[in-house]
Design a protein around this motif. Structure first.
Motif, PDB file in Angstrom:
ATOM      1  N   ASN A   1      67.042 -29.343  -8.385  1.00 33.32           N
ATOM      2  CA  ASN A   1      66.373 -29.851  -7.187  1.00 33.32           C
ATOM      3  C   ASN A   1      65.255 -28.955  -6.677  1.00 33.32           C
ATOM      4  O   ASN A   1      64.352 -29.441  -5.980  1.00 33.32           O
ATOM      5  CB  ASN A   1      67.393 -30.058  -6.066  1.00 33.32           C
ATOM      6  CG  ASN A   1      68.376 -31.177  -6.376  1.00 33.32           C
ATOM      7  OD1 ASN A   1      68.070 -32.074  -7.159  1.00 33.32           O
ATOM      8  ND2 ASN A   1      69.556 -31.116  -5.789  1.00 33.32           N
ATOM      9  N   LEU A   2      65.282 -27.666  -7.001  1.00 32.26           N
ATOM     10  CA  LEU A   2      64.220 -26.758  -6.546  1.00 32.26           C
ATOM     11  C   LEU A   2      63.019 -26.888  -7.483  1.00 32.26           C
ATOM     12  O   LEU A   2      62.677 -25.973  -8.241  1.00 32.26           O
ATOM     13  CB  LEU A   2      64.736 -25.315  -6.516  1.00 32.26           C
ATOM     14  CG  LEU A   2      65.847 -25.028  -5.499  1.00 32.26           C
ATOM     15  CD1 LEU A   2      66.341 -23.596  -5.636  1.00 32.26           C
ATOM     16  CD2 LEU A   2      65.359 -25.284  -4.074  1.00 32.26           C
ATOM     17  N   THR A   3      62.385 -28.050  -7.409  1.00 29.01           N
ATOM     18  CA  THR A   3      61.312 -28.359  -8.359  1.00 29.01           C
ATOM     19  C   THR A   3      60.128 -27.409  -8.237  1.00 29.01           C
ATOM     20  O   THR A   3      59.532 -27.006  -9.241  1.00 29.01           O
ATOM     21  CB  THR A   3      60.835 -29.805  -8.142  1.00 29.01           C
ATOM     22  OG1 THR A   3      61.973 -30.675  -8.148  1.00 29.01           O
ATOM     23  CG2 THR A   3      59.865 -30.239  -9.234  1.00 29.01           C
ATOM     24  N   SER A   4      59.781 -27.034  -7.005  1.00 28.89           N
ATOM     25  CA  SER A   4      58.605 -26.179  -6.810  1.00 28.89           C
ATOM     26  C   SER A   4      58.797 -24.789  -7.396  1.00 28.89           C
ATOM     27  O   SER A   4      57.829 -24.119  -7.767  1.00 28.89           O
ATOM     28  CB  SER A   4      58.297 -26.059  -5.309  1.00 28.89           C
ATOM     29  OG  SER A   4      59.419 -25.519  -4.616  1.00 28.89           O
ATOM     30  N   LEU A   5      60.049 -24.344  -7.514  1.00 27.69           N
ATOM     31  CA  LEU A   5      60.312 -22.996  -8.015  1.00 27.69           C
ATOM     32  C   LEU A   5      60.741 -23.003  -9.486  1.00 27.69           C
ATOM     33  O   LEU A   5      60.223 -22.226 -10.293  1.00 27.69           O
ATOM     34  CB  LEU A   5      61.396 -22.324  -7.171  1.00 27.69           C
ATOM     35  CG  LEU A   5      61.801 -20.894  -7.562  1.00 27.69           C
ATOM     36  CD1 LEU A   5      60.621 -19.952  -7.378  1.00 27.69           C
ATOM     37  CD2 LEU A   5      62.998 -20.433  -6.750  1.00 27.69           C
TER      38      LEU A   5
ATOM     39  N   ASN B   1      62.331 -30.627 -15.641  1.00 25.30           N
ATOM     40  CA  ASN B   1      61.418 -30.235 -16.715  1.00 25.30           C
ATOM     41  C   ASN B   1      61.623 -28.799 -17.168  1.00 25.30           C
ATOM     42  O   ASN B   1      61.218 -28.427 -18.274  1.00 25.30           O
ATOM     43  CB  ASN B   1      59.968 -30.422 -16.277  1.00 25.30           C
ATOM     44  CG  ASN B   1      59.641 -31.878 -16.008  1.00 25.30           C
ATOM     45  OD1 ASN B   1      60.159 -32.760 -16.684  1.00 25.30           O
ATOM     46  ND2 ASN B   1      58.809 -32.136 -15.015  1.00 25.30           N
ATOM     47  N   GLY B   2      62.220 -27.979 -16.310  1.00 29.64           N
ATOM     48  CA  GLY B   2      62.482 -26.598 -16.670  1.00 29.64           C
ATOM     49  C   GLY B   2      61.242 -25.720 -16.668  1.00 29.64           C
ATOM     50  O   GLY B   2      60.208 -26.060 -16.094  1.00 29.64           O
ATOM     51  N   ILE B   3      61.344 -24.597 -17.327  1.00 32.36           N
ATOM     52  CA  ILE B   3      60.260 -23.609 -17.404  1.00 32.36           C
ATOM     53  C   ILE B   3      59.964 -23.353 -18.875  1.00 32.36           C
ATOM     54  O   ILE B   3      60.871 -23.058 -19.658  1.00 32.36           O
ATOM     55  CB  ILE B   3      60.654 -22.294 -16.712  1.00 32.36           C
ATOM     56  CG1 ILE B   3      60.998 -22.546 -15.243  1.00 32.36           C
ATOM     57  CG2 ILE B   3      59.528 -21.268 -16.821  1.00 32.36           C
ATOM     58  CD1 ILE B   3      61.508 -21.318 -14.517  1.00 32.36           C
ATOM     59  N   GLY B   4      58.720 -23.486 -19.253  1.00 31.22           N
ATOM     60  CA  GLY B   4      58.315 -23.250 -20.634  1.00 31.22           C
ATOM     61  C   GLY B   4      57.401 -22.043 -20.752  1.00 31.22           C
ATOM     62  O   GLY B   4      57.016 -21.417 -19.755  1.00 31.22           O
ATOM     63  N   GLY B   5      57.049 -21.729 -21.974  1.00 29.57           N
ATOM     64  CA  GLY B   5      56.147 -20.605 -22.208  1.00 29.57           C
ATOM     65  C   GLY B   5      56.748 -19.258 -21.891  1.00 29.57           C
ATOM     66  O   GLY B   5      56.029 -18.323 -21.508  1.00 29.57           O
ATOM     67  N   ILE B   6      58.078 -19.128 -22.037  1.00 25.31           N
ATOM     68  CA  ILE B   6      58.723 -17.836 -21.763  1.00 25.31           C
ATOM     69  C   ILE B   6      58.357 -16.873 -22.886  1.00 25.31           C
ATOM     70  O   ILE B   6      58.567 -17.178 -24.063  1.00 25.31           O
ATOM     71  CB  ILE B   6      60.249 -18.006 -21.667  1.00 25.31           C
ATOM     72  CG1 ILE B   6      60.597 -19.038 -20.591  1.00 25.31           C
ATOM     73  CG2 ILE B   6      60.929 -16.680 -21.362  1.00 25.31           C
ATOM     74  CD1 ILE B   6      62.063 -19.374 -20.528  1.00 25.31           C
ATOM     75  N   PRO B   7      57.812 -15.716 -22.547  1.00 27.13           N
ATOM     76  CA  PRO B   7      57.340 -14.803 -23.606  1.00 27.13           C
ATOM     77  C   PRO B   7      58.482 -14.180 -24.390  1.00 27.13           C
ATOM     78  O   PRO B   7      59.586 -13.971 -23.871  1.00 27.13           O
ATOM     79  CB  PRO B   7      56.556 -13.741 -22.830  1.00 27.13           C
ATOM     80  CG  PRO B   7      57.126 -13.772 -21.453  1.00 27.13           C
ATOM     81  CD  PRO B   7      57.534 -15.191 -21.199  1.00 27.13           C
ATOM     82  N   LYS B   8      58.204 -13.872 -25.648  1.00 20.66           N
ATOM     83  CA  LYS B   8      59.166 -13.170 -26.490  1.00 20.66           C
ATOM     84  C   LYS B   8      59.187 -11.686 -26.121  1.00 20.66           C
ATOM     85  O   LYS B   8      58.221 -11.168 -25.548  1.00 20.66           O
ATOM     86  CB  LYS B   8      58.788 -13.325 -27.967  1.00 20.66           C
ATOM     87  CG  LYS B   8      58.748 -14.759 -28.464  1.00 20.66           C
ATOM     88  CD  LYS B   8      60.114 -15.381 -28.481  1.00 20.66           C
ATOM     89  CE  LYS B   8      60.056 -16.797 -29.049  1.00 20.66           C
ATOM     90  NZ  LYS B   8      61.367 -17.476 -29.006  1.00 20.66           N
ATOM     91  N   PRO B   9      60.231 -10.978 -26.432  1.00 21.36           N
ATOM     92  CA  PRO B   9      60.279  -9.536 -26.130  1.00 21.36           C
ATOM     93  C   PRO B   9      59.207  -8.766 -26.888  1.00 21.36           C
ATOM     94  O   PRO B   9      58.852  -9.095 -28.027  1.00 21.36           O
ATOM     95  CB  PRO B   9      61.683  -9.124 -26.594  1.00 21.36           C
ATOM     96  CG  PRO B   9      62.460 -10.379 -26.623  1.00 21.36           C
ATOM     97  CD  PRO B   9      61.505 -11.468 -26.974  1.00 21.36           C
ATOM     98  N   THR B  10      58.701  -7.757 -26.236  1.00 21.76           N
ATOM     99  CA  THR B  10      57.751  -6.843 -26.865  1.00 21.76           C
ATOM    100  C   THR B  10      58.425  -5.488 -27.082  1.00 21.76           C
ATOM    101  O   THR B  10      59.461  -5.196 -26.480  1.00 21.76           O
ATOM    102  CB  THR B  10      56.500  -6.664 -26.001  1.00 21.76           C
ATOM    103  OG1 THR B  10      56.896  -6.156 -24.697  1.00 21.76           O
ATOM    104  CG2 THR B  10      55.770  -7.987 -25.813  1.00 21.76           C
TER     105      THR B  10
END
Length: 431
Positions: A214-218, A223-232
């Motif tokens: 329900n916290l769509t703005s955050l 749809n979730g969150i995409g583009g999470i970076p891989k570890p460096t």
């Protein structure tokens, strides 16, 4: 056989009454209307075969129980294969070293698909060891453990998205936030036990999932969150000046980072990031194993076991029940936060549907299958469960059925788990 006939008929009729409406009927859309339709002929055949199987199993249950007792092995099969008590410590160390060498060599001798599956297995190893503290050692039935898993994953996703923080900075923060939620959950359940505790923790897990939805703005909502970076990987650089750079394993590095193949002047290999992620998961799993092993041998580990065996006796010994429960929930949740951050890095995209109640069931099944309180048992069960899930993807409709059958067989053949926890045994000398 005659005395079993009425009950066998009753169970067969109940099977038909429950199965026919659920499996034999379905609602379909015709324009704006809902239409009730029947299932296929094969479905009805399966339903009647299931009813016949229930009828026969109840009619001949004495004979089946006798046959089961005849073929059931006495004691745990895996426990019998273990070396004698006086040689078990040395054999365990040798086995661990061999297993560690094999684990390190996995990504270099298999394809990226199996390396990715091995990474998922290590994530479930961390989750299983964390829940083993709460359920296996402290005896607190937690059905909302996936909520802490979600907190760790979303912590890394949000902190990397809004603040640009790296995986290594977000990893302890995710564990700390998950531990905080575990600490907060511990307070309302201090006086609860058994089924009541399970219901409250189940509700907590669903609350977290609904909040994320329900916290769509955050959180991006469904749809979730995409583009999470891989570890460096941080690396020292001496040319042109002394500095620390973050090595990425993608073809093109983000601003401020350096690509691994450019830094070392080697050809680009797309499978390298899968290998590196697996090695990171292996290191985190080893850290988890070491910490949990030390905790079990410390007074807090003994206190967890005392609480599990008898809460009243635990209080009579002067142990603080509140502190014991809070420590179990907090530490167990911290490991779920570790695993959640690693899962977000592996997937690259997370959504609330990744943290449904079934995930909590899977993790709890790993603890039960491996053996309550047994570290090596939980690790073996985690690997087996992940392999079972991956190998049964072609039979997606029957995955839950196969998983349930495996659980039932395990409870019949090895009720204490694959490798039960070894407890100290004292015996008075007979005069």
């Amino acid at each position: 056989m005659r005395k079993n006939l009425p009950f066998a008929l009753f169970t067969a009729v109940i099977t038909l009454v429950l199965s026919l409406p659920i499996l034999g009927l379905k609602l379909t859309h015709e324009g704006t209307k809902l239409v009730l339709e029947g299932a296929t002929q094969s479905t009805y055949v399966y339903i009647f075969l299931a009813a016949a199987a229930v009828f026969l199993s109840q009619l001949f249950r004495e004979q089946l129980n006798a046959a089961k007792a005849a073929v059931k092995p006495k004691g745990n099969i895996l426990a019998k294969l273990m070396p004698p008590e006086e040689k078990r410590d040395m054999a365990g160390k040798i086995f661990f070293v061999v297993l560690l060498i094999a684990a390190v060599l996995i990504p270099f001798n298999t394809g990226r698909i199996w390396s990715d599956i091995a990474t998922l297995a290590l994530i479930y190893v961390i989750l299983g060891l964390g829940l083993n503290i709460v359920v296996g050692l402290a005896g607190l039935l937690d059905l909302g453990y996936v909520a802490f898993y979600a907190v760790g994953a979303y912590s890394y996703a949000l902190l990397s998205q809004y603040f640009g923080w790296s995986f290594w900075v977000c990893l302890p923060i995710g564990a700390l936030l998950a531990a905080t939620f575990g600490f907060l959950l511990g307070f309302p359940v201090l006086r609860l036990r058994g089924d009541y505790l399970a219901i409250v923790t189940l509700g907590f897990g669903e609350i977290i999932r609904i909040l994320l939805n329900n916290l769509t703005s955050l959180t991006g909502g469904p749809n979730g969150i995409g583009g999470i970076p891989k570890p460096t990987i941080p690396m020292l650089q001496f040319d042109p000046e002394f500095s620390i750079v973050n090595l990425e394993f993608s073809r093109r590095a983000a601003e401020g980072n350096v690509a691994f193949h450019e830094f070392f002047g080697v050809p680009y290999d797309s499978s390298l990031k899968v290998v590196v992620l697996y090695l990171i998961a292996l290191v985190l799993a080893l850290v988890t194993i070491f910490i949990v092993r030390r905790l079990i041998r410390m007074p807090v580990g003994r206190a967890w076991e005392a609480l599990r065996e008898d809460e009243i006796a635990c209080r009579s010994l002067g142990l603080n029940r509140t502190a014991i429960k809070l420590s179990a929930f907090t530490i167990g949740a911290a490991f779920a936060g570790f695993a959640g951050s690693l899962y977000g890095a592996r997937q690259g995209h997370i959504s609330p549907e990744s943290f449904i109640f079934f995930e909590s069931v899977i993790i709890l099944a790993i603890v039960v299958l491996g053996g309550m309180g047994s570290q090596i048992g939980v690790m073996v069960a985690a690997v087996l469960v992940v392999l079972l899930q991956e190998l049964s993807r072609e039979f997606d409709e029957y995955r839950l059925l196969a998983f349930g059958m495996v659980m039932v067989l395990m409870m019949i053949w090895c009720p204490q788990g694959l490798i039960p926890m070894k407890r100290p045994h004292l015996q008075l000398k007979q005069e």
